[in-house]
Design a protein around this motif. Structure first.
Motif, PDB file in Angstrom:
ATOM      1  N   ILE A  36       0.836  -1.201   0.000  1.00 23.42           N
ATOM      2  CA  ILE A  36       0.000   0.000   0.000  1.00 23.42           C
ATOM      3  C   ILE A  36       0.875   1.256   0.000  1.00 23.42           C
ATOM      4  CG2 ILE A  36      -1.639   1.347   1.377  1.00 23.42           C
ATOM      5  CD1 ILE A  36      -2.888  -1.387   2.221  1.00 23.42           C
ATOM      6  N   LYS A  37       1.889   1.264   0.859  1.00 19.09           N
ATOM      7  CA  LYS A  37       2.786   2.422   0.926  1.00 19.09           C
ATOM      8  C   LYS A  37       3.537   2.609  -0.394  1.00 19.09           C
ATOM      9  CE  LYS A  37       3.499   2.630   5.896  1.00 19.09           C
ATOM     10  NZ  LYS A  37       4.445   2.494   7.009  1.00 19.09           N
ATOM     11  N   ALA A  38       3.971   1.524  -0.994  1.00 18.82           N
ATOM     12  CA  ALA A  38       4.681   1.620  -2.268  1.00 18.82           C
ATOM     13  C   ALA A  38       3.759   2.172  -3.353  1.00 18.82           C
ATOM     14  CB  ALA A  38       5.214   0.240  -2.679  1.00 18.82           C
ATOM     15  N   ASP A  39       2.513   1.731  -3.355  1.00 16.37           N
ATOM     16  CA  ASP A  39       1.547   2.216  -4.337  1.00 16.37           C
ATOM     17  C   ASP A  39       1.284   3.711  -4.140  1.00 16.37           C
ATOM     18  OD1 ASP A  39      -0.278   1.705  -6.530  1.00 16.37           O
ATOM     19  OD2 ASP A  39      -1.894   2.017  -5.072  1.00 16.37           O
ATOM     20  N   GLU A  40       1.117   4.121  -2.894  1.00 18.54           N
ATOM     21  CA  GLU A  40       0.896   5.535  -2.598  1.00 18.54           C
ATOM     22  C   GLU A  40       2.104   6.369  -3.012  1.00 18.54           C
ATOM     23  OE1 GLU A  40       0.035   5.566   1.562  1.00 18.54           O
ATOM     24  OE2 GLU A  40      -2.027   4.880   1.294  1.00 18.54           O
ATOM     25  N   SER A  41       3.276   5.872  -2.712  1.00 19.54           N
ATOM     26  CA  SER A  41       4.508   6.572  -3.076  1.00 19.54           C
ATOM     27  C   SER A  41       4.632   6.696  -4.589  1.00 19.54           C
ATOM     28  CB  SER A  41       5.708   5.820  -2.505  1.00 19.54           C
ATOM     29  OG  SER A  41       6.897   6.512  -2.783  1.00 19.54           O
ATOM     30  N   TYR A  42       4.299   5.636  -5.292  1.00 18.65           N
ATOM     31  CA  TYR A  42       4.330   5.643  -6.763  1.00 18.65           C
ATOM     32  C   TYR A  42       3.372   6.706  -7.307  1.00 18.65           C
ATOM     33  CZ  TYR A  42       3.337   4.047 -11.521  1.00 18.65           C
ATOM     34  OH  TYR A  42       3.127   3.994 -12.875  1.00 18.65           O
ATOM     35  N   LYS A  43       2.156   6.734  -6.766  1.00 18.90           N
ATOM     36  CA  LYS A  43       1.159   7.711  -7.231  1.00 18.90           C
ATOM     37  C   LYS A  43       1.623   9.139  -6.950  1.00 18.90           C
ATOM     38  CE  LYS A  43      -2.835   4.641  -6.891  1.00 18.90           C
ATOM     39  NZ  LYS A  43      -4.053   4.304  -6.155  1.00 18.90           N
ATOM     40  N   GLU A  44       2.234   9.350  -5.786  1.00 17.70           N
ATOM     41  CA  GLU A  44       2.744  10.681  -5.451  1.00 17.70           C
ATOM     42  C   GLU A  44       3.839  11.103  -6.423  1.00 17.70           C
ATOM     43  OE1 GLU A  44       3.983  10.468  -1.375  1.00 17.70           O
ATOM     44  OE2 GLU A  44       1.926  10.325  -0.627  1.00 17.70           O
ATOM     45  N   GLU A  45       4.732  10.181  -6.757  1.00 16.58           N
ATOM     46  CA  GLU A  45       5.805  10.489  -7.712  1.00 16.58           C
ATOM     47  C   GLU A  45       5.241  10.828  -9.091  1.00 16.58           C
ATOM     48  OE1 GLU A  45       9.157  10.989  -7.709  1.00 16.58           O
ATOM     49  OE2 GLU A  45       8.864  11.004  -5.558  1.00 16.58           O
ATOM     50  N   ILE A  46       4.229  10.084  -9.514  1.00 19.91           N
ATOM     51  CA  ILE A  46       3.589  10.356 -10.809  1.00 19.91           C
ATOM     52  C   ILE A  46       2.979  11.753 -10.797  1.00 19.91           C
ATOM     53  CG2 ILE A  46       1.669   9.692 -12.320  1.00 19.91           C
ATOM     54  CD1 ILE A  46       4.055   7.838 -12.564  1.00 19.91           C
ATOM     55  N   GLU A  47       2.298  12.101  -9.726  1.00 21.48           N
ATOM     56  CA  GLU A  47       1.687  13.433  -9.632  1.00 21.48           C
ATOM     57  C   GLU A  47       2.745  14.530  -9.634  1.00 21.48           C
ATOM     58  OE1 GLU A  47      -1.454  14.610  -9.901  1.00 21.48           O
ATOM     59  OE2 GLU A  47      -1.785  12.530 -10.495  1.00 21.48           O
ATOM     60  N   ARG A  48       3.853  14.299  -8.925  1.00 19.49           N
ATOM     61  CA  ARG A  48       4.940  15.285  -8.920  1.00 19.49           C
ATOM     62  C   ARG A  48       5.502  15.448 -10.331  1.00 19.49           C
ATOM     63  NH1 ARG A  48       6.174  13.760  -3.481  1.00 19.49           N
ATOM     64  NH2 ARG A  48       7.452  11.997  -4.071  1.00 19.49           N
TER      65      ARG A  48
END
Length: 107
Positions: A36-48
């Motif tokens: 879950i944390k990895a998925d959230e981190s991935y989504k945050e990086e994509i948004e950045r």
């Protein structure tokens, strides 16, 4: 006494099995949380990255607009100069060109 020892061994085995089950469940939960944390981190990086890309595109548009202003101004001035040319001058030039072509061929 043998029964007592066997009961203790059996109890120890059951306790160990319970501990093993608890450890497996805890490991499963940890893995799920990590996913879950990895998925959230991935989504945050994509948004950045998207935000940064949008910013770069906007900056490029602004820079292109600034750099095009002198060119557009020059084109506007030249357009105004062309508009000021007297039609009779253009007609004379066209007549001269037509005459040369008729008299000399395609030269």
């Amino acid at each position: 006494m043998t029964d007592d020892i066997l009961n203790q061994v059996k109890s120890a085995e059951e306790s160990a099995a319970r501990e093993l089950d608890l450890a497996k469940e805890e490991a499963r939960k940890l893995v799920e949380e990590a996913k879950i944390k990895a998925d959230e981190s991935y989504k945050e990086e994509i948004e950045r990255a998207k935000t940064k890309a949008k910013k770069l595109v906007e900056e490029a548009k602004l820079k292109a607009l600034e750099e095009s202003k002198p060119v557009l101004e020059k084109a506007r001035r030249e357009s105004e100069e062309i508009k000021k040319i007297d039609i009779s001058d253009i007609s004379k030039t066209v007549d001269l060109l037509v005459e040369r072509i008729v008299n000399n061929g395609n030269s």
